[in-house]
Each structure stands twice: as C-alpha cells, then as structure tokens.
Design an enzyme around this catalytic site. Structure first.
Site, PDB file in Angstrom:
ATOM      1  N   ARG A  94       0.841  -1.204   0.000  1.00  0.00           N
ATOM      2  CA  ARG A  94       0.000   0.000   0.000  1.00  0.00           C
ATOM      3  C   ARG A  94       0.868   1.242   0.000  1.00  0.00           C
ATOM      4  O   ARG A  94       1.839   1.340   0.744  1.00  0.00           O
ATOM      5  CB  ARG A  94      -0.862   0.037   1.272  1.00  0.00           C
TER       6      ARG A  94
ATOM      7  N   THR B 132      -1.816   7.204  -0.357  1.00  0.00           N
ATOM      8  CA  THR B 132      -3.128   6.957  -0.970  1.00  0.00           C
ATOM      9  C   THR B 132      -3.810   5.694  -0.449  1.00  0.00           C
ATOM     10  O   THR B 132      -5.007   5.489  -0.680  1.00  0.00           O
ATOM     11  CB  THR B 132      -2.971   6.773  -2.498  1.00  0.00           C
TER      12      THR B 132
ATOM     13  N   ASP C 240       0.625  -1.813  12.354  1.00  0.00           N
ATOM     14  CA  ASP C 240       1.128  -2.344  11.079  1.00  0.00           C
ATOM     15  C   ASP C 240       1.603  -3.771  11.315  1.00  0.00           C
ATOM     16  O   ASP C 240       2.626  -4.004  11.968  1.00  0.00           O
ATOM     17  CB  ASP C 240       2.279  -1.464  10.569  1.00  0.00           C
TER      18      ASP C 240
ATOM     19  N   ASP D 174       5.208  -4.711  10.149  1.00  0.00           N
ATOM     20  CA  ASP D 174       6.251  -4.118  10.994  1.00  0.00           C
ATOM     21  C   ASP D 174       6.363  -4.875  12.311  1.00  0.00           C
ATOM     22  O   ASP D 174       7.464  -5.121  12.811  1.00  0.00           O
ATOM     23  CB  ASP D 174       5.939  -2.636  11.278  1.00  0.00           C
TER      24      ASP D 174
HETATM   25  C1  PRP Z   1      -0.921  -4.382   4.662  1.00  0.00           C
HETATM   26  C2  PRP Z   1      -1.625  -5.691   4.908  1.00  0.00           C
HETATM   27  C3  PRP Z   1      -2.464  -5.845   3.672  1.00  0.00           C
HETATM   28  C4  PRP Z   1      -2.856  -4.433   3.362  1.00  0.00           C
HETATM   29  C5  PRP Z   1      -4.273  -4.216   3.821  1.00  0.00           C
HETATM   30  O1  PRP Z   1       0.161  -4.560   3.842  1.00  0.00           O
HETATM   31  O2  PRP Z   1      -0.748  -6.772   5.131  1.00  0.00           O
HETATM   32  O3  PRP Z   1      -1.764  -6.429   2.583  1.00  0.00           O
HETATM   33  O4  PRP Z   1      -1.953  -3.583   4.088  1.00  0.00           O
HETATM   34  O5  PRP Z   1      -4.730  -2.989   3.429  1.00  0.00           O
HETATM   35  P1  PRP Z   1      -5.918  -2.786   2.380  1.00  0.00           P
HETATM   36  O6  PRP Z   1      -6.999  -3.760   2.766  1.00  0.00           O
HETATM   37  O7  PRP Z   1      -6.322  -1.348   2.621  1.00  0.00           O
HETATM   38  O8  PRP Z   1      -5.384  -3.000   1.005  1.00  0.00           O
HETATM   39  P2  PRP Z   1       1.189  -3.382   3.457  1.00  0.00           P
HETATM   40  O9  PRP Z   1       0.782  -2.740   2.187  1.00  0.00           O
HETATM   41  O10 PRP Z   1       1.365  -2.495   4.638  1.00  0.00           O
HETATM   42  O11 PRP Z   1       2.521  -4.172   3.130  1.00  0.00           O
HETATM   43  P3  PRP Z   1       3.434  -5.154   4.016  1.00  0.00           P
HETATM   44  O12 PRP Z   1       2.682  -6.450   4.156  1.00  0.00           O
HETATM   45  O13 PRP Z   1       4.645  -5.289   3.158  1.00  0.00           O
HETATM   46  O14 PRP Z   1       3.717  -4.521   5.341  1.00  0.00           O
HETATM   47  N1  URA Z   2      -2.187  -2.793   7.197  1.00  0.00           N
HETATM   48  C1  URA Z   2      -1.804  -3.037   8.473  1.00  0.00           C
HETATM   49  O1  URA Z   2      -0.761  -3.671   8.707  1.00  0.00           O
HETATM   50  N2  URA Z   2      -2.580  -2.560   9.467  1.00  0.00           N
HETATM   51  C2  URA Z   2      -3.710  -1.868   9.249  1.00  0.00           C
HETATM   52  O2  URA Z   2      -4.382  -1.467  10.220  1.00  0.00           O
HETATM   53  C3  URA Z   2      -4.095  -1.635   7.913  1.00  0.00           C
HETATM   54  C4  URA Z   2      -3.313  -2.111   6.906  1.00  0.00           C
END
Ligand code: PRP
Ligand code: URA
Length: 204
Positions: A101, A105, A196, A199
């Site tokens: 993400r 945005t 997150d 993280d």
């Molecule tokens: C997080 C999570 C999902 C997404 C959810 O990933 O693991 O993939 O956000 O958000 P959405 O429903 O609004 O699309 P992120 O993009 O933070 O990447 P990461 O797994 O690499 O931390």
């Molecule tokens: N991705 C995350 O890891 N946490 C949230 O709350 C939303 C998206």
C-alpha cells in the site's frame, strides 16, 4: 460472507496481538496459532475420498483429502501465515503475490506475482489485515485470471470497509477472520486494530 472464528482461544490470541507491548517473537507465535484456527475453519468442507487402511488389528475404511490445496500469501505480512498452513497440509502448493500500500493513498501497488497451477484447487489467500480490501480484491482478481475458482480469504483482523469491498467485488469468496473491528482511521489503518502487522511481525 464473513465467518468469524468463534473460539475463546481466538479472542485471547487477537487480544495479545493487539497489545502494543507484545514483542515480535510472541507476535509470530500468536500469528501461527490464529492461522491454524483460520485454516481449519476454511477447510472444514474440503472434499474427501474413502480409502482402505489396515490398522494393527483389522482392515477398515478411512478418508483422505482429494482436492489439492494452494496457499497464496499477500507479501509481506501474509508470509507469517504460510508456515502454520504448511504444518497442517504438508502437500500444499504455495503462490506469492507482492502488494504494497502506498502510504499516502492507501492504494496497493503490485510488485511480484508467482502462482502454481490453480485449476481444480482450493485457494487460501492469506493476509493478516483486511483494511480497505483493495489489496485482497486485487489479489483475488489475479488468482481468478489465472484460473482459481474456489477461493477463500483468511485474515487475522477485518474492517467492515474491507468486508464490504470483498462482498461486492468477489461475492463468491468467503472471508474467515479472527475479529471484525470498528472501522478505519484517516490513514486507512484498522481501529482498534493492532497497528502495522508487517512491521510488528518482522520488527521493522
Ligand atoms: C498491509 C496488509 C495488507 C494491506 C491491507 O500490507 O498486510 O496487505 O496492508 O490494506 P488494504 O486492505 O487497505 O489493502 P502493506 O501494504 O502495509 O505491506 P506489508 O505487508 O509489506 O507490510
Ligand atoms: N495494514 C496493516 O498492517 N494494518 C492496518 O491497520 C491496515 C493495513
């Protein structure tokens, strides 16, 4: 359709995951436990065939799994849900979809995709957080384009916005989640959520 895991252990695990003082080592173990519970729910109706088996005492009829299973983590946080599923279903095939993400945005950008053959399989798409649902809907689009027909979505925590998105874009895909939270904040993070997930899982 949303299916919430209705088990006291699931509520306990989600609460420990939410706690901001929970360290990555415990966080990973909790993610493992909840992923096992989600995978068991999502595979309750897997097709089986009868097989003959000889116990030490006599012959009898048993059952074995028929339908090949595929697990597709959405990178990177979804990776934490793969090993628990492999431990339950050692023959599972694994595909990978990389989505990230944009911080401004909240729209997901695709950076990787490698999927095994999907025809005739049950596909478990795993991602701990269903926030806007944009990442999950995009991943399911790709899986359908590559021939996936029987798809389930597994999340640790879901927001109502994400559930609505999947129900409208992919009404045939059931969602299995550990908790349904209140909503999203202005940065599209789930409230109360757990922060997150990636993280916290990887200590970044
Ligand atoms: C997080 C999570 C999902 C997404 C959810 O990933 O693991 O993939 O956000 O958000 P959405 O429903 O609004 O699309 P992120 O993009 O933070 O990447 P990461 O797994 O690499 O931390
Ligand atoms: N991705 C995350 O890891 N946490 C949230 O709350 C939303 C998206």
């Amino acid at each position: 359709m949303l299916n919430l895991i209705n088990h006291p252990l699931a509520r306990h695990v989600v609460t420990r995951l939410r706690d901001k003082t929970t360290k990555p080592a415990e966080f990973r173990a909790l993610c493992h436990h909840l992923s096992v519970m989600l995978a068991l729910e999502a595979t309750r109706d897997l097709a089986m065939r009868e097989v003959a088996v000889n116990t030490p005492l006599e012959a009898c009829i048993g059952h074995e799994l028929m339908r090949p299973l595929v697990v597709v983590p959405i990178l990177r946080a979804g990776l934490g849900m793969v090993e628990p599923i492999v431990s339950l279903f050692p023959d599972v095939s694994i595909g990978y979809i990389g989505l990230e993400r944009d911080h401004a945005t909240a729209l997901a950008r695709s950076y990787y995709c490698k999927l095994p053959p999907l025809a005739g399989t049950r596909v478990l798409v795993v991602d701990p957080m269903l926030a806007t649902g944009g990442s999950a809907a995009q991943a399911i689009d790709v899986i359908k384009q590559k021939g996936g027909l029987e798809i389930c979505m597994l999340n640790v925590v879901a927001a109502p916005e994400g559930v609505r998105m999947i129900e409208s874009a992919h009404p045939d895909v059931p969602i299995y989640a550990g908790a349904l939270d209140r909503g999203l904040n202005e940065r599209k993070y789930i409230l109360p959520g757990l922060g997150d997930f990636g993280d916290r899982l990887y200590g970044t």
